[in-house]
Design a protein around this motif. Sequence first.
Motif, PDB file in Angstrom:
ATOM      1  N   ARG A   1       0.874  -1.083   0.015  1.00 35.64           N
ATOM      2  CA  ARG A   1      -0.007  -0.095  -0.024  1.00 35.64           C
ATOM      3  C   ARG A   1       0.695   1.382   0.047  1.00 35.64           C
ATOM      4  O   ARG A   1       0.248   2.312  -0.290  1.00 35.64           O
ATOM      5  CB  ARG A   1      -0.936   0.031   1.276  1.00 35.64           C
ATOM      6  N   TYR A   2       1.986   1.244   0.035  1.00 31.67           N
ATOM      7  CA  TYR A   2       2.902   2.243   0.552  1.00 31.67           C
ATOM      8  C   TYR A   2       4.141   2.294  -0.526  1.00 31.67           C
ATOM      9  O   TYR A   2       4.674   1.361  -0.906  1.00 31.67           O
ATOM     10  CB  TYR A   2       3.387   2.452   1.960  1.00 31.67           C
ATOM     11  N   ASN A   3       4.420   3.691  -0.805  1.00 34.07           N
ATOM     12  CA  ASN A   3       6.009   3.873  -1.182  1.00 34.07           C
ATOM     13  C   ASN A   3       7.002   3.593  -0.173  1.00 34.07           C
ATOM     14  O   ASN A   3       7.051   4.387   0.902  1.00 34.07           O
ATOM     15  CB  ASN A   3       5.918   5.112  -2.012  1.00 34.07           C
ATOM     16  N   ILE A   4       8.148   2.942  -0.721  1.00 31.48           N
ATOM     17  CA  ILE A   4       8.931   2.763   0.505  1.00 31.48           C
ATOM     18  C   ILE A   4      10.513   2.935  -0.037  1.00 31.48           C
ATOM     19  O   ILE A   4      10.822   2.824  -1.291  1.00 31.48           O
ATOM     20  CB  ILE A   4       9.209   1.154   0.927  1.00 31.48           C
ATOM     21  N   GLY A   5      11.083   3.774   0.707  1.00 23.97           N
ATOM     22  CA  GLY A   5      12.243   4.448   0.394  1.00 23.97           C
ATOM     23  C   GLY A   5      13.323   3.724   1.392  1.00 23.97           C
ATOM     24  O   GLY A   5      13.190   3.560   2.419  1.00 23.97           O
ATOM     25  N   TRP A   6      14.491   3.535   0.813  1.00 18.36           N
ATOM     26  CA  TRP A   6      15.879   3.250   1.247  1.00 18.36           C
ATOM     27  C   TRP A   6      16.648   4.564   1.343  1.00 18.36           C
ATOM     28  O   TRP A   6      16.841   5.169   0.480  1.00 18.36           O
ATOM     29  CB  TRP A   6      16.583   2.256   0.755  1.00 18.36           C
ATOM     30  N   PHE A   7      17.244   4.657   2.642  1.00 20.63           N
ATOM     31  CA  PHE A   7      17.994   6.000   3.200  1.00 20.63           C
ATOM     32  C   PHE A   7      19.296   5.190   3.480  1.00 20.63           C
ATOM     33  O   PHE A   7      19.410   4.076   4.272  1.00 20.63           O
ATOM     34  CB  PHE A   7      17.404   6.927   3.804  1.00 20.63           C
ATOM     35  N   ARG A   8      20.416   6.062   3.512  1.00 21.35           N
ATOM     36  CA  ARG A   8      21.414   5.712   4.205  1.00 21.35           C
ATOM     37  C   ARG A   8      22.277   6.965   4.960  1.00 21.35           C
ATOM     38  O   ARG A   8      22.182   8.248   4.428  1.00 21.35           O
ATOM     39  CB  ARG A   8      22.602   4.821   3.290  1.00 21.35           C
ATOM     40  N   GLN A   9      22.975   6.720   5.986  1.00 19.95           N
ATOM     41  CA  GLN A   9      23.669   7.880   6.840  1.00 19.95           C
ATOM     42  C   GLN A   9      24.973   7.189   7.144  1.00 19.95           C
ATOM     43  O   GLN A   9      25.113   6.504   7.960  1.00 19.95           O
ATOM     44  CB  GLN A   9      22.853   8.321   7.956  1.00 19.95           C
ATOM     45  N   ALA A  10      26.110   7.887   6.590  1.00 18.83           N
ATOM     46  CA  ALA A  10      27.378   7.594   6.783  1.00 18.83           C
ATOM     47  C   ALA A  10      27.995   8.343   7.821  1.00 18.83           C
ATOM     48  O   ALA A  10      27.342   9.332   8.028  1.00 18.83           O
ATOM     49  CB  ALA A  10      28.170   7.586   5.458  1.00 18.83           C
ATOM     50  N   PRO A  11      29.013   7.958   8.408  1.00 14.94           N
ATOM     51  CA  PRO A  11      29.715   8.645   9.367  1.00 14.94           C
ATOM     52  C   PRO A  11      30.003  10.124   9.019  1.00 14.94           C
ATOM     53  O   PRO A  11      30.655  10.436   7.878  1.00 14.94           O
ATOM     54  CB  PRO A  11      30.860   8.040   9.822  1.00 14.94           C
TER      55      PRO A  11
END
Length: 124
Positions: free
Chosen positions: A31-41
């Motif tokens: 039912r949803y848009n799904i995003g992948w994010f990342r956070q590097a040091p």
Amino acid sequence: QLQLVESGGGLVQPGGSLRLSCAASGFALTRYNIGWFRQAPGKEREGVSCISNRGGSTAYTDSVKGRFTISRDNAKNTVSLQMNSLKPEDTAVYYCAVGVGCQLPLFSGDFGSWGQGTQVTVSS
């Protein structure tokens, strides 16, 4: 409320592969848009990829295009991020989240229901 859980991270050598999973309970990810994010040091959270809730459309930031693939497994109620040819600069905590859309560039402010994140470390 919507709750997501990421898994599949780990330590991998440059050139290796990992498959991350974003799982949900109590609701259908279809039912949803799904995003992948990342956070590097020392870096801001960066949008990596997104898969829409309809039409089967996907989006990738330029730095991962051709190496990462986002997909759905509706039977498992998960969204996966297959990461190939990993580079040290891919090292980050990876998060999945629900978004109102999948427009590039992906901004974290357009997403919510963040998971806890899973650590990906690419190193020799």
